[in-house]
Design a protein around this motif. Structure first.
Motif, PDB file in Angstrom:
ATOM      1  N   THR A 157     -27.773  13.091 -15.925  1.00  0.00           N
ATOM      2  CA  THR A 157     -27.869  14.718 -15.841  1.00  0.00           C
ATOM      3  C   THR A 157     -29.001  15.070 -16.756  1.00  0.00           C
ATOM      4  OG1 THR A 157     -26.450  14.726 -17.790  1.00  0.00           O
ATOM      5  CG2 THR A 157     -25.440  14.313 -15.805  1.00  0.00           C
ATOM      6  N   PRO A 158     -29.305  16.489 -16.779  1.00  0.00           N
ATOM      7  CA  PRO A 158     -30.480  16.834 -17.323  1.00  0.00           C
ATOM      8  C   PRO A 158     -30.331  16.862 -18.747  1.00  0.00           C
ATOM      9  CG  PRO A 158     -29.502  18.521 -15.852  1.00  0.00           C
ATOM     10  CD  PRO A 158     -28.714  17.255 -15.908  1.00  0.00           C
ATOM     11  N   LYS A 159     -31.406  16.498 -19.428  1.00  0.00           N
ATOM     12  CA  LYS A 159     -31.613  16.299 -20.788  1.00  0.00           C
ATOM     13  C   LYS A 159     -32.273  17.837 -21.198  1.00  0.00           C
ATOM     14  CE  LYS A 159     -29.600  12.872 -20.280  1.00  0.00           C
ATOM     15  NZ  LYS A 159     -28.293  13.088 -20.160  1.00  0.00           N
ATOM     16  N   SER A 186     -25.129  16.538 -25.594  1.00  0.00           N
ATOM     17  CA  SER A 186     -24.197  15.529 -24.701  1.00  0.00           C
ATOM     18  C   SER A 186     -24.203  15.857 -23.293  1.00  0.00           C
ATOM     19  CB  SER A 186     -22.899  15.961 -25.683  1.00  0.00           C
ATOM     20  OG  SER A 186     -21.889  15.675 -24.487  1.00  0.00           O
ATOM     21  N   PRO A 187     -23.987  14.897 -22.418  1.00  0.00           N
ATOM     22  CA  PRO A 187     -23.695  15.392 -20.925  1.00  0.00           C
ATOM     23  C   PRO A 187     -22.546  15.897 -20.427  1.00  0.00           C
ATOM     24  CG  PRO A 187     -23.391  12.974 -21.142  1.00  0.00           C
ATOM     25  CD  PRO A 187     -23.649  13.526 -22.788  1.00  0.00           C
ATOM     26  N   GLN A 188     -21.682  16.444 -21.683  1.00  0.00           N
ATOM     27  CA  GLN A 188     -20.209  16.753 -21.360  1.00  0.00           C
ATOM     28  C   GLN A 188     -19.886  17.667 -20.337  1.00  0.00           C
ATOM     29  OE1 GLN A 188     -17.501  15.646 -23.073  1.00  0.00           O
ATOM     30  NE2 GLN A 188     -16.418  17.166 -21.803  1.00  0.00           N
ATOM     31  N   LEU A 189     -20.616  18.604 -20.306  1.00  0.00           N
ATOM     32  CA  LEU A 189     -20.517  19.855 -19.259  1.00  0.00           C
ATOM     33  C   LEU A 189     -20.912  19.346 -17.819  1.00  0.00           C
ATOM     34  CD1 LEU A 189     -21.768  22.995 -21.360  1.00  0.00           C
ATOM     35  CD2 LEU A 189     -19.619  21.838 -21.500  1.00  0.00           C
ATOM     36  N   TYR A 190     -21.959  18.641 -17.790  1.00  0.00           N
ATOM     37  CA  TYR A 190     -22.169  18.330 -16.400  1.00  0.00           C
ATOM     38  C   TYR A 190     -21.459  17.142 -16.086  1.00  0.00           C
ATOM     39  CZ  TYR A 190     -26.517  20.763 -17.181  1.00  0.00           C
ATOM     40  OH  TYR A 190     -27.411  21.917 -17.259  1.00  0.00           O
ATOM     41  N   LYS A 191     -20.818  16.169 -16.846  1.00  0.00           N
ATOM     42  CA  LYS A 191     -20.239  15.108 -16.248  1.00  0.00           C
ATOM     43  C   LYS A 191     -18.646  15.780 -15.709  1.00  0.00           C
ATOM     44  CE  LYS A 191     -18.601  13.323 -20.873  1.00  0.00           C
ATOM     45  NZ  LYS A 191     -17.868  12.009 -21.526  1.00  0.00           N
ATOM     46  N   ASP A 227     -21.137   7.606 -21.695  1.00  0.00           N
ATOM     47  CA  ASP A 227     -20.467   8.755 -21.312  1.00  0.00           C
ATOM     48  C   ASP A 227     -19.519   8.584 -20.088  1.00  0.00           C
ATOM     49  OD1 ASP A 227     -22.154  10.695 -23.376  1.00  0.00           O
ATOM     50  OD2 ASP A 227     -19.948  11.613 -22.466  1.00  0.00           O
ATOM     51  N   VAL A 228     -18.260   8.705 -20.110  1.00  0.00           N
ATOM     52  CA  VAL A 228     -17.469   8.424 -19.063  1.00  0.00           C
ATOM     53  C   VAL A 228     -16.560   9.621 -18.816  1.00  0.00           C
ATOM     54  CG1 VAL A 228     -15.282   7.030 -18.700  1.00  0.00           C
ATOM     55  CG2 VAL A 228     -17.308   5.868 -18.917  1.00  0.00           C
TER      56      VAL A 228
END
Ligand code: ATP
Ligand code: MG
Length: 426
Positions: A157-159, A186-191, A227-228
């Motif tokens: 996901t985008p950084k 964090s990739p939170q929102l994208y995942k 991240d999972v």
């Protein structure tokens, strides 16, 4: 590429290696070069009786850490590092190292961490340091192995992003053409968005950026996060997944990285299952904190000493966790808890996770309660408006995981080129 692993040791006892001149030992008429390949140290012996004068002359003035290629015959010798020595027929000097060396890769002189990091290319030639990163690579492989086996799909996901994940201030701003952008924390929102797209089980292994100004042994400004995110499960199920993964990694490394563990001098003990689970309320009692306080390093240490193994702290007060965390109402409790957890190693926090809110109205309300403007998050919130499965997940710090597995003193030891407040080079 030639190293001792795939070096052709032919039936007639010939071997071909390439590597660095680790050490030179001169015993009058006989000269030993210890050649360090990626995974081994191999003795090449130049004795007047067995090696041509021309070859002996060739390596006479060779400097330590020069790169050479050797073909020769194997001869058993108990005194040599691997129980054999190489009697060379061919020696090519591929690259001459300057001297003196800024850092000694033989472990004879112990340098400060800062000096080591300044000369990291040389520092990582040291077998002990190289082993850390060979293991780190295998940890990532174990993670993929385990999660691919459970039908996860790996995503990136985008950084570069427009808004903060958690609305905090700990972000690095960057210039993005004529706009301001940030490095993602964090990739939170994208995942989570990917849960609404139907990917169901996603894994991301990637950098997270935190502009926090601490200088501790466990914080970096660029870290690597595992991240999972999983649909149709709750917090307890992703806790179980995390616990299984940790055990799998330890077992995998014990089996597949035995050699590197020995080089470092680590006897890797598999954590005991099941990991203890204590509630936030129990934890604050142990360390004498008030309801609503967060644990500092001191409290984490005290809890770690008390419990002595990996453990979970769960059911955190909602206000201590991010807005996307699912609230938990418990009978007889006035305080609002949450379906959240931290995975702790006795030394340090390793992971945080939770069941997430999947109801649009509730999520929006929680954002507003924390002073965030939902309009800035419409790219995220929209994913909750048209069918969002219930879901849960976690983020596990790879650097801290490797640090704790290998009992390293400082998280910087587990990162090839660490980024902290002072260090941007190399
Ligand atoms: P801490 O409270 O220890 O600073 P955190 O709660 O802010 O960590 P999370 O946002 O929960 O961290 O991130 C999930 C995991 O990512 C952490 O448990 C940790 O293993 C890792 N991590 C987060 N921030 C850092 C950092 N600055 N340096 C190294 N690892 C980090
Ligand atoms: Mg956390």
């Amino acid at each position: 590429m030639i190293n001792s692993k795939d070096a052709n040791i032919t039936d007639d006892g010939y071997i071909e290696i390439a590597g660095w001149v680790h050490e030179i030992r001169d015993l009058g008429g006989i000269r030993f070069l210890l050649v360090r390949t990626r995974d081994d140290i191999i003795q090449v012996t130049f004795s007047k009786r067995k090696v041509s004068g021309e070859l002996i002359e060739k390596v006479k003035t060779i400097s330590r850490e020069s790169v050479i290629h050797v073909k020769g015959r194997i001869s058993k010798d108990e005194r040599a590092p691997n129980g054999f020595e190489v009697i060379p027929n061919i020696v090519d000097i591929l690259s001459v190292a300057e001297s003196p060396l800024p850092l000694d890769p033989t472990d004879k002189v112990v340098a400060e961490l800062d000096t080591r990091l300044d000369n990291r290319f040389l520092d990582m030639r040291r077998p002990k340091v190289k082993s850390i990163f060979m293991i780190r690579g295998l940890v990532v492989r174990a993670i993929r192995d385990f999660l691919y086996g459970k039908n996860f799909v790996e995503v990136t996901t985008p950084k570069i992003v427009a808004t903060a994940t958690e609305g905090g201030t700990a972000l690095f701003p960057i210039s993005y053409f004529d706009r301001e952008a940030f490095l993602n924390q964090s990739p939170q929102l994208y995942k989570q968005i990917l849960m609404s797209s139907g990917f169901e089980r996603v894994l991301e292994i990637g950098p997270i950026f935190r502009a926090e100004e601490h200088s501790t042994r466990k914080h970096l400004n660029e870290a690597t996060s595992i991240d999972v995110e999983v649909s149709y499960v709750d917090d307890s199920e992703v806790m179980k997944l995390l616990e299984e993964l940790i055990i799998y990694i330890y077992e995998y490394i014990n089996v597949n990285a035995d050699k590197y563990l020995k080089t470092i001098g680590i006897d890797l003990k598999i954590p005991t299952r099941p990991f203890r689970q204590i509630s936030y309320e129990e934890a604050i009692e142990i360390v004498d904190l008030k309801w609503g306080d967060d644990f500092g390093s001191l409290e984490e240490k005290k809890l770690g000493n008390e419990i002595g193994e990996h453990y979970f702290i769960k059911e955190w007060p909602l206000k201590l966790k991010p807005y996307y965390t699912m609230p938990l109402e418990k009978k007889g409790k006035t305080e609002i808890l949450s379906k959240s957890f931290d995975l702790m190693h006795p030394r340090v926090e390793l992971a945080s996770g939770s069941q997430r809110i999947n109801d649009y109205a509730l999520l929006k309300k929680q954002m507003e309660l924390r002073g965030l403007n939902p309009d800035n998050f419409s790219f995220y919130l929209d994913a909750f408006r048209y069918g969002m499965p219930p879901h849960a997940g976690w983020g596990l710090g790879l650097d801290r995981l490797v640090m704790t597995m290998l009992d390293l003193d400082n998280v910087r030891e587990a990162v090839m080129f660490p980024r902290d407040r002072r260090r941007l080079i190399p």
